[in-house]
Design a protein around this motif. Structure first.
Motif, short mmCIF file in Angstrom:
data_model
loop_
_atom_site.label_atom_id
_atom_site.label_comp_id
_atom_site.label_asym_id
_atom_site.label_seq_id
_atom_site.Cartn_x
_atom_site.Cartn_y
_atom_site.Cartn_z
N TYR A 80 -2.32 28.99 -0.44
CA TYR A 80 -1.56 30.20 -0.12
C TYR A 80 -1.02 30.85 -1.52
CZ TYR A 80 -0.79 28.01 4.61
OH TYR A 80 -1.13 27.58 5.76
N GLY A 81 -1.17 32.27 -1.55
CA GLY A 81 -1.04 32.87 -2.61
C GLY A 81 0.62 33.28 -2.62
N LEU A 82 0.98 33.05 -3.94
CA LEU A 82 2.48 33.17 -4.21
C LEU A 82 2.86 34.29 -5.17
CD1 LEU A 82 5.26 31.96 -3.39
CD2 LEU A 82 4.81 30.48 -5.34
N HIS A 83 3.47 35.22 -4.87
CA HIS A 83 3.81 36.48 -5.85
C HIS A 83 5.36 36.71 -5.75
CE1 HIS A 83 -0.39 37.32 -4.27
NE2 HIS A 83 -0.49 36.94 -5.43
N VAL A 84 5.70 37.32 -6.90
CA VAL A 84 6.87 38.05 -6.77
C VAL A 84 6.81 39.50 -6.57
CG1 VAL A 84 9.05 38.58 -7.93
CG2 VAL A 84 8.22 36.16 -8.22
N HIS A 85 7.50 40.02 -5.69
CA HIS A 85 7.31 41.44 -5.26
C HIS A 85 8.49 42.30 -5.70
CE1 HIS A 85 3.66 41.70 -2.48
NE2 HIS A 85 3.70 40.52 -2.83
N LEU A 163 5.01 34.85 0.33
CA LEU A 163 3.86 33.66 0.46
C LEU A 163 2.56 34.26 1.32
CD1 LEU A 163 3.42 30.57 -0.16
CD2 LEU A 163 4.05 30.25 2.46
N HIS A 164 1.50 34.24 0.84
CA HIS A 164 0.41 35.13 1.55
C HIS A 164 -0.41 33.94 2.58
CE1 HIS A 164 0.62 39.00 -0.21
NE2 HIS A 164 1.15 38.51 -0.98
N SER A 165 -1.16 34.66 3.50
CA SER A 165 -1.82 33.68 4.56
C SER A 165 -3.13 33.09 3.87
CB SER A 165 -2.24 34.67 5.54
OG SER A 165 -3.16 35.51 5.11
N GLY A 166 -3.23 33.44 2.71
CA GLY A 166 -4.51 32.79 2.27
C GLY A 166 -4.71 32.36 0.69
N PRO A 167 -5.61 32.04 -0.09
CA PRO A 167 -5.77 31.82 -1.46
C PRO A 167 -5.87 32.97 -2.12
CG PRO A 167 -7.88 31.09 -0.34
CD PRO A 167 -7.02 31.58 0.69
N ASP A 168 -5.31 32.92 -3.35
CA ASP A 168 -5.45 34.02 -4.06
C ASP A 168 -6.62 33.96 -5.11
OD1 ASP A 168 -4.92 35.84 -6.42
OD2 ASP A 168 -2.85 35.98 -6.29
N ASN A 169 -7.63 34.90 -5.39
CA ASN A 169 -8.81 34.71 -6.17
C ASN A 169 -8.52 35.05 -7.47
OD1 ASN A 169 -9.15 37.52 -6.00
ND2 ASN A 169 -10.58 37.44 -4.35
N PHE A 170 -7.40 35.82 -7.67
CA PHE A 170 -6.93 36.17 -8.99
C PHE A 170 -8.13 37.27 -9.72
CE2 PHE A 170 -5.10 31.99 -8.77
CZ PHE A 170 -3.67 32.31 -8.69
N ALA A 171 -8.39 37.93 -8.78
CA ALA A 171 -9.62 39.05 -9.11
C ALA A 171 -10.78 38.44 -9.82
CB ALA A 171 -8.80 40.06 -9.87
N ALA A 192 -5.20 37.82 -1.23
CA ALA A 192 -4.69 36.60 -0.67
C ALA A 192 -4.41 36.79 0.57
CB ALA A 192 -3.46 36.33 -1.48
N GLY A 193 -4.70 37.79 1.24
CA GLY A 193 -4.46 37.94 2.87
C GLY A 193 -3.18 38.66 3.31
N ALA A 194 -2.79 38.44 4.50
CA ALA A 194 -1.61 38.99 5.05
C ALA A 194 -0.19 38.29 4.49
CB ALA A 194 -1.52 38.66 6.57
N ARG A 195 0.75 39.12 4.78
CA ARG A 195 1.92 38.62 4.10
C ARG A 195 2.56 37.63 5.20
NH1 ARG A 195 4.49 43.90 0.81
NH2 ARG A 195 2.63 44.26 -0.50
N GLN A 196 2.60 36.32 5.01
CA GLN A 196 3.21 35.19 5.93
C GLN A 196 4.52 35.04 5.93
OE1 GLN A 196 0.08 32.21 6.51
NE2 GLN A 196 1.63 30.76 7.35
N ALA A 197 5.21 34.83 4.65
CA ALA A 197 6.42 34.41 4.69
C ALA A 197 7.30 35.25 3.41
CB ALA A 197 6.76 32.96 4.72
N CYS A 198 8.35 35.50 3.39
CA CYS A 198 9.21 36.40 2.39
C CYS A 198 10.39 35.65 2.32
CB CYS A 198 9.32 37.59 3.02
SG CYS A 198 9.98 38.83 1.84
N GLY A 199 10.87 36.02 1.16
CA GLY A 199 12.56 35.69 0.67
C GLY A 199 13.11 36.52 -0.23
N VAL A 200 14.17 36.96 -0.11
CA VAL A 200 14.85 37.82 -1.15
C VAL A 200 15.54 36.81 -2.27
CG1 VAL A 200 16.74 39.36 -1.53
CG2 VAL A 200 15.47 39.52 0.66
N VAL A 201 15.26 37.14 -3.40
CA VAL A 201 15.88 36.37 -4.64
C VAL A 201 17.12 36.67 -4.54
CG1 VAL A 201 15.60 35.91 -7.06
CG2 VAL A 201 13.48 36.57 -5.83
N GLU A 202 17.98 35.66 -4.45
CA GLU A 202 19.49 35.85 -4.64
C GLU A 202 20.13 35.07 -5.67
OE1 GLU A 202 20.70 34.98 -0.81
OE2 GLU A 202 20.35 36.72 -0.05
#
Length: 202
Positions: A80-85, A163-171, A192-202
């Motif tokens: 699952y792809g993981l990024h900070v937005h 958290l995305h729905s699929g793997p990240d190929n890092f271009a 990395a696919g659809a946006r599957q789960a999200c969390g606000v950084v607090e």
């Protein structure tokens, strides 16, 4: 969330190494962990579009940069792809900032941290993917020097973990598949696919 074996990783390195000697030698600390530091710390709780909690991501200051510890559960096996937005607003079925005609889950978070200053995988918020086992559990610990904890919460609109729905190929698309190189979508998202789960950084 169940407590994971990652708790053991929070034990200071000096304590772990101290039990290995015969008492006659010096202990050398290669790198202290987040729990051993008094630096800043933040956390994001990951929830899917229905509001169910699927994991947490913790950010802690360490000497090498920012330690990221992610734990997820209840997911199908795989990467699952993981990024900070760049915007701390996790809204299901929301509009993309600056593009109200485009809607979808968690589009309210905007693009990756760092914006359009670079292409994938060189966005400030690009992180390694999370691998989920056959038991539905995923654990990731990594250190990045692209942002500090304070960068995630200091700006007015905050930030979020996606958290995305699929793997990240890092271009990483070899020329034999794409002689002209990766397209704009791949450079922006790593496919990395659809946006599957999200969390606000607090």
């Amino acid at each position: 969330m169940r407590r994971s074996v990652l708790a053991a990783a929070a034990v200071p390195a000096a304590l772990l190494l101290g039990g290995c000697g015969d008492g006659g030698g010096d202990v050398v600390v290669v790198e202290s962990t987040a729990a051993a530091e008094a630096g800043a710390a933040s956390q994001a709780v990951l929830r899917d579009a229905e509001g169910a909690e699927v994991g947490t991501v913790q950010f802690s200051e360490v000497s090498a940069g920012t330690e990221v510890v992610a734990e997820v559960e209840g997911l199908d096996p795989g990467f699952y792809g993981l990024h900070v937005h760049g915007t701390g607003l996790c809204e299901p079925d929301s509009s993309a900032p600056g593009d109200p005609g485009t809607t979808g889950d968690f589009l309210s978070t905007g693009g990756h941290l760092g914006g359009d200053a670079a292409d994938h995988p060189d966005h400030t918020g690009d992180l390694p993917s999370v691998y989920v086992t056959q038991d539905g559990l995923g654990f990731l610990t990594t250190v990045t020097d692209r942002f500090r904890v304070e960068d995630l919460v200091a700006d007015e609109d905050g930030s979020a973990v996606m958290l995305h729905s699929g793997p990240d190929n890092f271009a990483n698309v070899p020329e034999r598949y794409a002689p002209a190189g990766p397209d704009r979508t791949t450079l922006r998202t790593g496919d990395a696919g659809a946006r599957q789960a999200c969390g606000v950084v607090e």
